[in-house]
Design an enzyme around this catalytic site. Structure first.
Site, PDB file in Angstrom:
ATOM      1  N   GLU A  80       0.825  -1.219   0.000  1.00 46.90           N
ATOM      2  CA  GLU A  80       0.000   0.000   0.000  1.00 46.90           C
ATOM      3  C   GLU A  80       0.857   1.266   0.000  1.00 46.90           C
ATOM      4  OE1 GLU A  80      -3.139   0.094  -0.405  1.00 46.90           O
ATOM      5  OE2 GLU A  80      -3.684  -2.013  -0.063  1.00 46.90           O
ATOM      6  N   CYS A 142      -7.189  -2.327   8.161  1.00 48.10           N
ATOM      7  CA  CYS A 142      -5.838  -2.350   7.587  1.00 48.10           C
ATOM      8  C   CYS A 142      -5.307  -0.929   7.437  1.00 48.10           C
ATOM      9  CB  CYS A 142      -5.835  -3.101   6.263  1.00 48.10           C
ATOM     10  SG  CYS A 142      -6.211  -4.849   6.515  1.00 48.10           S
ATOM     11  N   HIS A 166      -1.302  -5.750   1.438  1.00 40.67           N
ATOM     12  CA  HIS A 166      -2.543  -6.511   1.301  1.00 40.67           C
ATOM     13  C   HIS A 166      -2.308  -7.734   0.426  1.00 40.67           C
ATOM     14  CE1 HIS A 166      -5.726  -3.450   2.618  1.00 40.67           C
ATOM     15  NE2 HIS A 166      -6.081  -4.590   3.170  1.00 40.67           N
TER      16      HIS A 166
HETATM   17  N1  PCA Z   1      -8.111  -7.169   6.145  1.00 41.16           N
HETATM   18  C1  PCA Z   1      -9.015  -6.101   6.542  1.00 41.16           C
HETATM   19  C2  PCA Z   1      -8.907  -6.031   8.035  1.00 41.16           C
HETATM   20  C3  PCA Z   1      -8.253  -7.288   8.454  1.00 41.16           C
HETATM   21  C4  PCA Z   1      -7.686  -7.855   7.228  1.00 41.16           C
HETATM   22  O1  PCA Z   1      -6.932  -8.846   7.156  1.00 41.16           O
HETATM   23  C5  PCA Z   1      -8.767  -4.795   5.790  1.00 41.16           C
HETATM   24  O2  PCA Z   1      -8.372  -4.862   4.615  1.00 41.16           O
HETATM   25  O3  PCA Z   1      -8.966  -3.720   6.344  1.00 41.16           O
END
Ligand code: PCA
Length: 203
Positions: A80, A142, A166
């Site tokens: 990100e 996240c 992610h």
């Molecule tokens: N993904 C979520 C919260 C926990 C996770 O593993 C997110 O993308 O915010």
């Protein structure tokens, strides 16, 4: 040897497995490049996750933090670029459902990652793993923990690098969920190890 705090998340919403948990558990205690990894799992809890992460940072005093999260439906590994000062979205695991809230009342609108995400994406592709920079971490947990760690480093004037990656679903999760693309656990883990190796070469 440097210390890396590597975090994952518990399952949430209709994602009955969170593939980040197994990766963090397996990499805990391992060394990659110049980093020794300390793995921790965070709750999907708007009220607690930031505090949990900052408690781990204060206890472990890591040189860098990489937080991992599931982005169910994504096809690639996606480091990100930015975290924004917003809590919003679906209910967390405790039913909390903030709408348009600030994460930090007096914090800036956003923080750019301090991880070498361009080099990470280039290396991931070189080793045969689909990857691209993502320009939104969303407004759920996240984004929340990414913002909290970067804000902490800024206000404490710490050198600690931090950011968020992610990842797609694992095959195990995709079988249970039924409607999302997936990767093997081994490839997801190799992707995370590759990013840690790049970080180690970077600083
Ligand atoms: N993904 C979520 C919260 C926990 C996770 O593993 C997110 O993308 O915010």
């Amino acid at each position: 040897m440097k210390t890396l705090l590597l975090t994952g998340f518990e399952p949430f919403l209709d994602f009955t497995i969170n593939p980040t948990m197994k990766i963090v558990e397996e990499l805990h205690g391992q060394e990659i490049g110049s980093y020794k990894i300390n793995g921790k799992i965070l709750s999907v809890d708007f009220k607690r996750a930031g505090e949990q992460l900052l408690e781990y940072i204060e206890t472990i005093q890591p040189d860098a933090v990489i937080s991992l999260g599931l982005a169910g439906g994504r096809f690639k590994l996606t480091p990100e670029r930015i975290a924004i000062n917003v809590n919003d979205g679906a209910p967390d695991n405790f039913g909390d459902n903030p709408v348009d809230e600030l994460i930090q009342q007096t914090g800036p609108d956003g923080y750019m990652t301090t991880l070498p995400i361009r080099s990470m994406v280039e290396r991931l592709i070189e080793v045969g793993l689909p990857a691209e920079i993502s320009n939104t971490a969303g407004t759920y947990l996240c984004n929340h923990v990414m913002y909290q760690a970067l804000h902490y480093a800024k206000i404490q004037n710490k050198k600690m690098l931090s950011g968020f990656i992610h990842m797609p679903a694992s095959h195990g999760l995709a079988i249970q969920h039924g409607k999302i693309p997936s990767w093997s656990h081994q490839d997801l883990k190799k992707g995370v190890s590759t990013c840690i190796q790049v970080l180690s070469e970077h600083d």
